[in-house]
Design a protein around this motif. Structure first.
Motif, PDB file in Angstrom:
ATOM      1  N   ALA A  93       0.832  -1.209   0.000  1.00  0.00           N
ATOM      2  CA  ALA A  93       0.000   0.000   0.000  1.00  0.00           C
ATOM      3  C   ALA A  93       0.865   1.258   0.000  1.00  0.00           C
ATOM      4  N   GLN A  94       1.922   1.262   0.798  1.00  0.00           N
ATOM      5  CA  GLN A  94       2.808   2.419   0.851  1.00  0.00           C
ATOM      6  C   GLN A  94       3.516   2.619  -0.488  1.00  0.00           C
ATOM      7  N   PHE A  95       3.892   1.533  -1.131  1.00  0.00           N
ATOM      8  CA  PHE A  95       4.567   1.649  -2.426  1.00  0.00           C
ATOM      9  C   PHE A  95       3.617   2.233  -3.477  1.00  0.00           C
ATOM     10  N   MET A  96       2.376   1.752  -3.497  1.00  0.00           N
ATOM     11  CA  MET A  96       1.419   2.272  -4.470  1.00  0.00           C
ATOM     12  C   MET A  96       1.104   3.739  -4.216  1.00  0.00           C
ATOM     13  N   GLU A  97       1.209   4.157  -2.961  1.00  0.00           N
ATOM     14  CA  GLU A  97       0.929   5.550  -2.617  1.00  0.00           C
ATOM     15  C   GLU A  97       2.127   6.456  -2.892  1.00  0.00           C
TER      16      GLU A  97
END
Length: 428
Positions: A93-97
């Protein structure tokens, strides 16, 4: 329905028990000297049932009591496993954000929690795959942060991690890691490294659309136009590009290869590699024909390459732009030598027929005039070039027409006409 059947069965058992118990007058005598105890058979049966039930429930209670440590251990394992998977989801999730630093820390946290599991003696069945995915996520985040050292460290570990688990999953993780490495090298503008990773892939994987797209970009970056062309043709067969994009890409790659070709054999092989759709492209065919002539190739080959374009022009003139018509005319004009060959005579008949069908087209007049001049048909050449020269729009070909008229005038020993034509050619 099932509940109703159970209820009916319960009533049936209750009725059968009541009937049996009400009519049962049997007794059980227990002799315990000097005593004798008489008990009802129903009471004895009921007591036996209760004793059996008590023993059964006591056994279950003891089993549950002894299972408590094992269940506690299993619960702790589940909590740690859930924490590791939760950290993995958080990293994704952090990477996609776009929070790459946080994503890398979360991915490294997955590795820490999985290690604590293995240190406690609990080995997950998919531990290798979990570590591999975590390493790839950490490497992706490091790549986004331009941290090549950390990226390479996680990549090396990812390629070593999936030692356990099923063979298909292990192979998939390794191949995926290699594809990611190829893309990272391409992002770093290191085409040689990217091609090296792609060459290490198995044949089936290297034929996938993603791998071929990466190979195409790497080959173009490395200046390997031949390899890029082969890859682009394969991608077109897989319908990986829109029609217009594919035509534009193939055209640019072929132009690059033509510019790098310095031998007739290479040029012939390049033309053979092209598909029928590419050979029918006016720009490609004209460019190839012009380069073939510049290499002193056989003019017959040039005309063979250009004939489909010529037929299309005559059948539907609007399919070719003015610039393409001009280039086709120049290429054909250069290919004629004036030799008394049947093939050139056939072309002369074709061009004259086309010029008579469209007498107001100056390009056809110029082409027919030049071919007549080379075939020593001076009268026809003079007439056609005189009509074409004033109407031609391109200054280069118009200058050539005036110079041809000057040559014809010199042959007739008409010096005033030759001087006039040369003056007009010089003014262009």
């Amino acid at each position: 329905m099932r509940a109703a059947l159970w209820l009916v069965s319960l009533f049936a058992v209750a009725v059968a028990t009541a009937l049996l118990a009400s009519n049962n007058v049997g007794t059980v005598a227990i002799f315990w000297a000097p005593y004798r105890v008489d008990l009802s058979l129903n009471l004895v049966l009921f007591a036996l049932v209760m004793i059996l039930l008590t023993l059964h429930w006591a056994q279950r209670a003891l089993t549950a009591l002894f299972e408590l440590p094992r269940q506690a251990k299993r619960w702790r394992l589940q909590q740690k496993e859930r924490a590791a998977h939760g950290a993995l989801l958080d990293a994704m999730a952090q990477f996609m954000e776009g929070r790459f630093l946080r994503a890398r820390k979360s991915a490294e946290l997955v590795l820490v929690r999985e290690k604590s599991l293995s240190d406690s003696g609990e080995i997950l069945e998919h531990a290798g795959a979990l570590r591999c995915v975590a390493h790839i996520l950490a490497a992706e985040s490091a790549h986004a942060l331009h941290d090549k050292v950390t990226r390479q460290s996680h990549l090396d570990q990812a390629l070593q991690e999936p030692a356990g688990g099923s063979a298909p999953l292990r192979q998939t993780l390794i191949e995926g890691s290699m594809l990611r490495a190829a893309r990272w090298a391409l992002d770093d503008r290191d085409a040689a490294e990217s091609l090296l990773w792609l060459d290490r892939l198995p044949l089936g994987v290297s034929r996938r659309t993603l791998a071929m797209r990466l190979r195409l970009k790497a080959a173009r970056l490395a200046g390997e136009s031949s390899q890029a062309l082969d890859t682009a043709l394969l991608l077109i067969k897989h319908r990986a590009f829109a029609t217009e994009a594919a035509e534009s890409m193939i055209r640019s790659l072929v132009f690059e290869l033509i510019a790098k070709t310095h031998e007739l054999g290479q040029m012939q092989r390049l033309w053979t590699r092209l598909g029928e759709a590419q050979r029918q492209s006016p720009d490609l065919a004209i460019q190839a024909a012009q380069h073939w002539l510049s290499l002193k190739g056989d003019p017959v080959v040039t005309r063979a390459w250009l004939k489909p374009i010529w037929v299309r022009w005559q059948a539907s003139p609007q399919t070719l732009s003015k610039a393409q018509q001009l280039k086709l005319t120049q290429a054909l004009e250069k290919s004629f030598t004036g030799q008394d060959a049947s093939e050139e005579r056939d072309w002369l008949a074709l061009i004259e027929s086309a010029q008579k069908s469209n007498p107001r087209e100056p390009l056809l007049q110029f082409l027919a005039g030049r071919l007549c001049q080379k075939s020593q048909l001076w009268g026809k050449a003079q007439l056609l070039l005189s009509q074409a020269a004033p109407a031609l729009e391109d200054p280069v070909i118009r200058r050539q027409a005036w110079r041809s008229l000057a040559e014809l005038a010199e042959q007739r020993e008409d010096l005033p006409a030759a001087i006039t034509a040369l003056k007009k050619a010089a003014m262009e």
